[in-house]
Scaffold this motif. Structure first.
Motif, PDB file in Angstrom:
ATOM      1  N   ASP A 145     -12.523  -5.166  22.239  1.00  0.00           N
ATOM      2  CA  ASP A 145     -13.076  -4.054  21.450  1.00  0.00           C
ATOM      3  C   ASP A 145     -14.534  -4.022  21.655  1.00  0.00           C
ATOM      4  O   ASP A 145     -15.225  -2.878  21.322  1.00  0.00           O
ATOM      5  CB  ASP A 145     -12.875  -4.411  19.709  1.00  0.00           C
ATOM      6  N   TRP A 146     -15.190  -5.279  21.868  1.00  0.00           N
ATOM      7  CA  TRP A 146     -16.752  -5.012  21.872  1.00  0.00           C
ATOM      8  C   TRP A 146     -17.234  -4.786  23.433  1.00  0.00           C
ATOM      9  O   TRP A 146     -18.195  -4.474  23.651  1.00  0.00           O
ATOM     10  CB  TRP A 146     -17.256  -6.725  21.666  1.00  0.00           C
ATOM     11  N   SER A 147     -16.303  -5.054  24.297  1.00  0.00           N
ATOM     12  CA  SER A 147     -16.689  -4.755  25.676  1.00  0.00           C
ATOM     13  C   SER A 147     -15.754  -4.131  26.634  1.00  0.00           C
ATOM     14  O   SER A 147     -15.652  -2.891  26.513  1.00  0.00           O
ATOM     15  CB  SER A 147     -17.267  -6.170  26.528  1.00  0.00           C
ATOM     16  N   ILE A 151     -13.552  -8.444  30.851  1.00  0.00           N
ATOM     17  CA  ILE A 151     -14.347  -9.536  30.491  1.00  0.00           C
ATOM     18  C   ILE A 151     -13.398 -10.414  29.596  1.00  0.00           C
ATOM     19  O   ILE A 151     -13.616 -11.510  29.490  1.00  0.00           O
ATOM     20  CB  ILE A 151     -15.598  -8.721  29.551  1.00  0.00           C
ATOM     21  N   ALA A 152     -12.816  -9.776  28.638  1.00  0.00           N
ATOM     22  CA  ALA A 152     -11.724 -10.542  27.928  1.00  0.00           C
ATOM     23  C   ALA A 152     -10.776 -11.484  28.630  1.00  0.00           C
ATOM     24  O   ALA A 152     -10.599 -12.521  28.285  1.00  0.00           O
ATOM     25  CB  ALA A 152     -10.913  -9.414  27.005  1.00  0.00           C
ATOM     26  N   VAL A 153     -10.043 -10.760  29.771  1.00  0.00           N
ATOM     27  CA  VAL A 153      -9.530 -11.732  30.398  1.00  0.00           C
ATOM     28  C   VAL A 153      -9.974 -12.902  31.273  1.00  0.00           C
ATOM     29  O   VAL A 153      -9.775 -13.785  31.345  1.00  0.00           O
ATOM     30  CB  VAL A 153      -8.656 -10.900  31.588  1.00  0.00           C
ATOM     31  N   GLN A 234      -8.900  -2.398  17.989  1.00  0.00           N
ATOM     32  CA  GLN A 234      -8.444  -3.607  18.881  1.00  0.00           C
ATOM     33  C   GLN A 234      -8.528  -4.932  18.036  1.00  0.00           C
ATOM     34  O   GLN A 234      -7.717  -5.849  17.904  1.00  0.00           O
ATOM     35  CB  GLN A 234      -8.929  -3.695  20.256  1.00  0.00           C
ATOM     36  N   SER A 235      -9.788  -4.997  17.536  1.00  0.00           N
ATOM     37  CA  SER A 235     -10.043  -6.352  16.590  1.00  0.00           C
ATOM     38  C   SER A 235      -9.280  -6.662  15.487  1.00  0.00           C
ATOM     39  O   SER A 235      -8.848  -7.606  15.236  1.00  0.00           O
ATOM     40  CB  SER A 235     -11.599  -6.237  16.420  1.00  0.00           C
ATOM     41  N   ALA A 236      -8.927  -5.512  14.631  1.00  0.00           N
ATOM     42  CA  ALA A 236      -7.991  -5.705  13.530  1.00  0.00           C
ATOM     43  C   ALA A 236      -6.725  -5.967  14.147  1.00  0.00           C
ATOM     44  O   ALA A 236      -5.922  -6.686  13.573  1.00  0.00           O
ATOM     45  CB  ALA A 236      -8.304  -4.350  12.670  1.00  0.00           C
ATOM     46  N   ILE A 237      -6.335  -5.278  15.087  1.00  0.00           N
ATOM     47  CA  ILE A 237      -4.920  -5.644  15.604  1.00  0.00           C
ATOM     48  C   ILE A 237      -4.619  -7.048  16.044  1.00  0.00           C
ATOM     49  O   ILE A 237      -3.953  -7.813  15.733  1.00  0.00           O
ATOM     50  CB  ILE A 237      -4.405  -4.449  16.860  1.00  0.00           C
TER      51      ILE A 237
END
Length: 385
Positions: A145-147, A151-153, A234-237
């Protein structure tokens, strides 16, 4: 072992909360996007039996340590995938190399932990699975959600590296491992013996059905919450996946409950709890959906803790192969039911998904109910199972 289970589930299920983003980024259908999860679990399922054979011959520890190290390297590579096909190939490789840890973990616990404490030990290991699944999904969802999902992976791969270092340094050496012959004739004979046991067959079937339901619910929950009338980001999910903490508590608590009252009473009860939670998710009200998922998760992890420990106790010296077959069934359920339920989502939405999953969980309950009167495998088991 808690840390090993944590890393395995964190790496394996990381794409689950970002499936809607993969649909958008790669222009694929929801069922196709779900292959990012399903192919990883399928590869893991297919490699569990070979991994269990290697575990029997060369030891639990070397295989578990190597699996985590290779999985961390592949997780870093996944963040650099050029297209969706490459992403799927890397996810399959990740699942394949991860197989060494779950194929050995339950056998290691069965060999090294006192029988009186095995329920609690298995509960803690499964609790690590739950916490890893929760943390990995939540972290990936928030960072996406932020980027970006890449980057998350990559961030999750760093977490996997830390877990791998801790596992390598802290796992006590095996004291009771005895190498077994890996001749194909012996393996086939052991497999025939295991499948001749009606109780083990039913436990394998239960694993297939329950994991299929569990993976399907979390696969398509994100699509439901992303769409109207909820419209969550995405963050809420990803925050919904914090409900895995309920699974962590359930696993540890159920392990102690099994030690007190036995697996026969606990298994069907936990499946009934899961079915209740699944029914509640049909309500079009966000707090009710969250509550339903929490109840479902509590029951699912309780049932999995009970069934997996039961397999290890009932199989005796063949516990590594029995555990591999159990987990193979478990992850095949995730792949097969987890993908096919996407067709129900595309045709009937959440109502179609819950109807299909309701049938699966009813079959699992019927199987567990029949296990109540299972004849003990040995006189020793009559005292412990």
């Amino acid at each position: 072992m808690f840390v090993g289970g944590f890393a395995t589930f964190a790496l394996l299920y990381a794409p689950q909360p970002i499936l809607p983003r993969l649909v958008s980024d790669f222009a694929v259908a929801p069922t196709t996007a779900s292959l990012a999860v399903s192919l990883g679990t399928a590869a893991l399922a297919m490699m569990l039996l070979p991994a269990s054979v290697l575990s029997d011959r060369y030891g639990r520890q070397p295989l578990m340590k190597t699996s985590l190290a290779l999985a961390t390297v592949i997780a870093f590579a996944t963040a650099l995938a050029a297209d969706f096909n490459q992403l799927l190939v890397l996810r399959m490789l990740l699942g394949a190399v991860l197989a060494g840890l779950p194929a050995s973990a339950m056998a290691w616990l069965g060999e090294e932990i006192s029988p009186r404490a095995q329920g609690r030990a298995m509960g803690l290991y499964i609790a690590g699975n739950a916490l890893g699944g929760m943390s990995g999904r939540f972290l990936v969802a928030c960072i996406t959600d932020w980027s970006s999902w890449r980057i998350a992976v990559a961030t999750l791969a760093v977490l996997g590296l830390v877990a791998t270092i801790v596992f390598w340094r802290c796992l006590p050496p095996s004291q009771h491992f005895r190498a077994r012959d890996i001749h194909p004739a012996r393996i086939l004979a052991d497999a025939r013996t295991l499948f001749a046991d009606a109780g083990l067959r039913r436990l394998f079937a239960t694993a297939f059905l329950l994991m299929g339901v569990f993976t399907s619910l979390y696969n398509y929950l994100g699509f439901r919450l992303h769409a109207a009338p909820f419209g969550l980001g995405q963050s809420a999910i990803g925050a919904v996946f914090l409900l895995y903490f309920v699974g962590t508590l359930s696993s540890a608590w159920t392990g102690r409950l099994v030690d007190r009252i036995g697996r026969r009473a606990v298994l069907w009860t936990m499946i009934l709890v899961s079915s209740t939670g699944l029914a509640v998710t049909t309500v079009d009200h966000l707090p009710a959906i969250v509550a339903g998922v929490a109840v479902f998760t509590f029951g699912y992890f309780g049932a999995h803790t009970t069934a997996s420990g039961w397999v290890g106790r009932r199989a005796g010296e063949r516990r590594a192969l029995a555990t591999a077959i159990y987990l193979c069934s478990y992850y095949l359920g995730a792949s097969v039911i987890g993908t096919l339920s996407g067709l129900a989502w595309e045709s009937r939405g959440w109502a179609g998904v819950t109807a299909a999953l309701g049938v699966c969980i009813a079959l699992a309950f019927s199987t567990a109910w029949r296990l109540r009167k299972l004849v003990p495998a040995t006189s020793r088991e009559a005292l412990t199972v």
